[in-house]
Design a protein around this motif. Structure first.
Motif, short mmCIF file in Angstrom:
data_model
loop_
_atom_site.label_atom_id
_atom_site.label_comp_id
_atom_site.label_asym_id
_atom_site.label_seq_id
_atom_site.Cartn_x
_atom_site.Cartn_y
_atom_site.Cartn_z
N ILE A 241 41.03 45.93 27.70
CA ILE A 241 42.34 45.53 28.20
C ILE A 241 42.45 45.71 29.72
CG2 ILE A 241 43.50 47.76 27.92
CD1 ILE A 241 44.90 44.27 26.97
N GLY A 242 41.71 46.65 30.27
CA GLY A 242 41.78 46.91 31.71
C GLY A 242 41.26 45.76 32.56
N GLU A 243 40.44 44.89 31.97
CA GLU A 243 39.91 43.75 32.72
C GLU A 243 40.86 42.56 32.72
OE1 GLU A 243 35.97 42.81 31.37
OE2 GLU A 243 35.10 44.49 32.50
N SER A 244 41.91 42.61 31.92
CA SER A 244 42.85 41.50 31.85
C SER A 244 43.43 41.19 33.22
CB SER A 244 43.99 41.84 30.89
OG SER A 244 43.50 42.14 29.59
N TYR A 245 43.50 39.90 33.52
CA TYR A 245 44.10 39.40 34.77
C TYR A 245 43.37 39.89 36.02
CZ TYR A 245 47.61 38.04 31.42
OH TYR A 245 48.23 37.50 30.33
N HIS A 246 42.10 40.17 35.88
CA HIS A 246 41.27 40.53 37.03
C HIS A 246 40.20 39.45 37.24
CE1 HIS A 246 43.09 44.49 36.53
NE2 HIS A 246 42.66 44.77 37.75
N PRO A 247 39.68 39.33 38.46
CA PRO A 247 38.65 38.32 38.72
C PRO A 247 37.36 38.60 37.96
CG PRO A 247 39.67 39.06 40.76
CD PRO A 247 40.14 40.00 39.69
N THR A 248 36.74 37.54 37.51
CA THR A 248 35.40 37.63 36.94
C THR A 248 34.39 37.79 38.07
OG1 THR A 248 35.09 35.24 37.10
CG2 THR A 248 36.11 36.09 35.06
N ALA A 249 33.12 37.89 37.72
CA ALA A 249 32.09 37.94 38.75
C ALA A 249 32.14 36.69 39.62
CB ALA A 249 30.71 38.09 38.10
N SER A 250 32.41 35.53 39.01
CA SER A 250 32.54 34.29 39.79
C SER A 250 33.75 34.33 40.70
CB SER A 250 32.65 33.08 38.84
OG SER A 250 31.45 32.90 38.12
N GLY A 251 34.82 34.99 40.25
CA GLY A 251 36.00 35.14 41.09
C GLY A 251 35.73 36.00 42.32
N GLN A 252 34.90 37.02 42.14
CA GLN A 252 34.52 37.86 43.28
C GLN A 252 33.61 37.10 44.25
OE1 GLN A 252 35.43 40.92 44.31
NE2 GLN A 252 36.82 41.36 42.61
N SER A 253 32.60 36.44 43.71
CA SER A 253 31.62 35.76 44.58
C SER A 253 32.14 34.45 45.14
CB SER A 253 30.31 35.52 43.83
OG SER A 253 30.51 34.64 42.72
N GLY A 254 32.96 33.74 44.36
CA GLY A 254 33.44 32.45 44.81
C GLY A 254 34.83 32.48 45.39
N GLY A 255 35.64 33.47 44.99
CA GLY A 255 37.02 33.56 45.45
C GLY A 255 37.22 34.54 46.58
N TYR A 256 36.69 35.75 46.43
CA TYR A 256 36.89 36.80 47.43
C TYR A 256 35.83 36.83 48.53
CZ TYR A 256 41.00 39.16 45.57
OH TYR A 256 42.28 39.45 45.19
N LEU A 257 34.58 36.69 48.14
CA LEU A 257 33.50 36.84 49.14
C LEU A 257 33.61 35.87 50.31
CD1 LEU A 257 30.93 38.26 50.05
CD2 LEU A 257 29.63 36.70 48.57
N PRO A 258 33.86 34.57 50.09
CA PRO A 258 33.96 33.65 51.25
C PRO A 258 35.09 34.04 52.19
CG PRO A 258 33.73 32.41 49.20
CD PRO A 258 33.99 33.83 48.81
N VAL A 259 36.20 34.51 51.64
CA VAL A 259 37.33 34.90 52.48
C VAL A 259 36.99 36.15 53.29
CG1 VAL A 259 39.72 35.72 52.44
CG2 VAL A 259 39.01 33.84 50.95
N LEU A 260 36.36 37.13 52.66
CA LEU A 260 35.93 38.34 53.37
C LEU A 260 34.91 37.99 54.44
CD1 LEU A 260 35.75 41.38 53.79
CD2 LEU A 260 34.17 41.50 51.83
N THR A 261 33.96 37.16 54.10
CA THR A 261 32.93 36.79 55.07
C THR A 261 33.53 36.08 56.29
OG1 THR A 261 31.28 36.57 53.30
CG2 THR A 261 30.80 35.45 55.37
N ASN A 262 34.45 35.18 56.04
CA ASN A 262 35.07 34.44 57.14
C ASN A 262 35.92 35.36 58.02
OD1 ASN A 262 35.84 31.83 58.43
ND2 ASN A 262 37.88 32.40 57.71
N ALA A 263 36.59 36.33 57.39
CA ALA A 263 37.48 37.22 58.15
C ALA A 263 36.74 38.33 58.87
CB ALA A 263 38.52 37.81 57.21
N ALA A 264 35.60 38.74 58.33
CA ALA A 264 34.86 39.86 58.91
C ALA A 264 34.08 39.46 60.15
CB ALA A 264 33.91 40.46 57.87
#
Length: 264
Positions: A241-264
């Motif tokens: 239940i703790g994983e509900s509504y959290h990003p999958t591995a694809s969400g981290q690599s495809g959703g968060y990583l590009p944004v972090l990379t661009n901002a860093a």
């Protein structure tokens, strides 16, 4: 005057050439120590592959901060983000590695302060009116109380690391609207998305007021929300239940990583 301008141009060209040859970049924070702070969205809950040392904090090797560090090789990487963290947890438990030599800090925080888990539980288990009432309570908190809590965290980061680049990461919208989808009603889904927007706008404004960069992930997650048919977010996961509504591995690599990379 003409000679002076020529000298300046030649000097600039020489510096540019040295930068290209050596790989140096004054805009990059990649070479110095990097500290990743925050909650479950920063630690990578839902992405699997949790490190054994992180215990209940569930820090994932698939999380965007871990992936960024692996590909950019900062001089050190301190992964402090922890599942369930609120702003006071960052202040009390996560700032140890942040100091004057820190080059980059990333942080995602605020959702738990606003009662994210309880909002989603209420919306899953109650009527439309019950869901909207709980969301309105959360919005009131975000308006009245969250900015001050964020100020405390951001001031502490800047005080400890006066020269660091600080990237504040937001949260995705959760649902694709107008799609045929089992589960929550369209009314609930729209209200949850609106609340996510309100949260992001609030966090982004406070971050920018501190001179930090806000990493907005709503764009990268567009087309990958729940009900999209290509979701990068877990729906209700009764097995974990703790994983509900959290990003999958694809969400981290495809959703968060590009944004972090661009901002860093």
């Amino acid at each position: 005057m003409r000679r002076s301008r020529i000298a300046v141009m030649l000097s600039s060209l020489a510096l540019a050439a040295v930068s290209v040859l050596t790989g140096a970049s004054t805009a990059s924070a990649a070479t110095g120590p990097y500290v990743a702070l925050g909650d479950s969205y920063a630690s990578g809950v839902g992405a699997g592959s949790y490190t054994s040392e992180s215990g209940s904090c569930k820090r994932s090797t698939n999380a965007a901060p871990y992936l960024w560090a692996a590909s950019h090789a900062p001089s050190s990487f301190s992964f402090m983000a922890c599942s369930g963290a609120v702003t006071s947890d960052v202040l009390n438990n996560q700032l140890g590695p942040v100091n004057a030599s820190t080059s980059l800090v990333s942080i995602a925080i605020g959702g738990n302060d606003a009662g994210f888990a309880d909002v989603m539980t209420t919306c899953v288990t109650s009527s439309d009116s019950g869901c909207l009432s709980r969301i309105n309570t959360a919005r009131s908190f975000v308006q009245s109380t969250l900015p001050g809590r964020l100020d405390n965290v951001y001031n502490a980061i800047r005080g400890r690391a006066p020269s660091a680049r600080v990237v504040v990461l937001g949260y995705p919208r959760f649902y694709k609207l107008g799609a045929s989808c089992l589960g929550l009603s369209e009314t609930k889904r729209a209200a949850i998305n609106d609340a996510a927007d309100y949260m992001n706008d609030t966090i982004g404004n406070v971050a920018r007021n501190h001179g930090f960069t806000f990493g907005d992930v709503r764009g990268t997650f567009t087309g990958h929300e729940l009900c999209s048919g290509s979701a990068w977010l877990h729906s209700v996961n009764w097995t974990n239940i703790g994983e509900s509504y959290h990003p999958t591995a694809s969400g981290q690599s495809g959703g968060y990583l590009p944004v972090l990379t661009n901002a860093a």
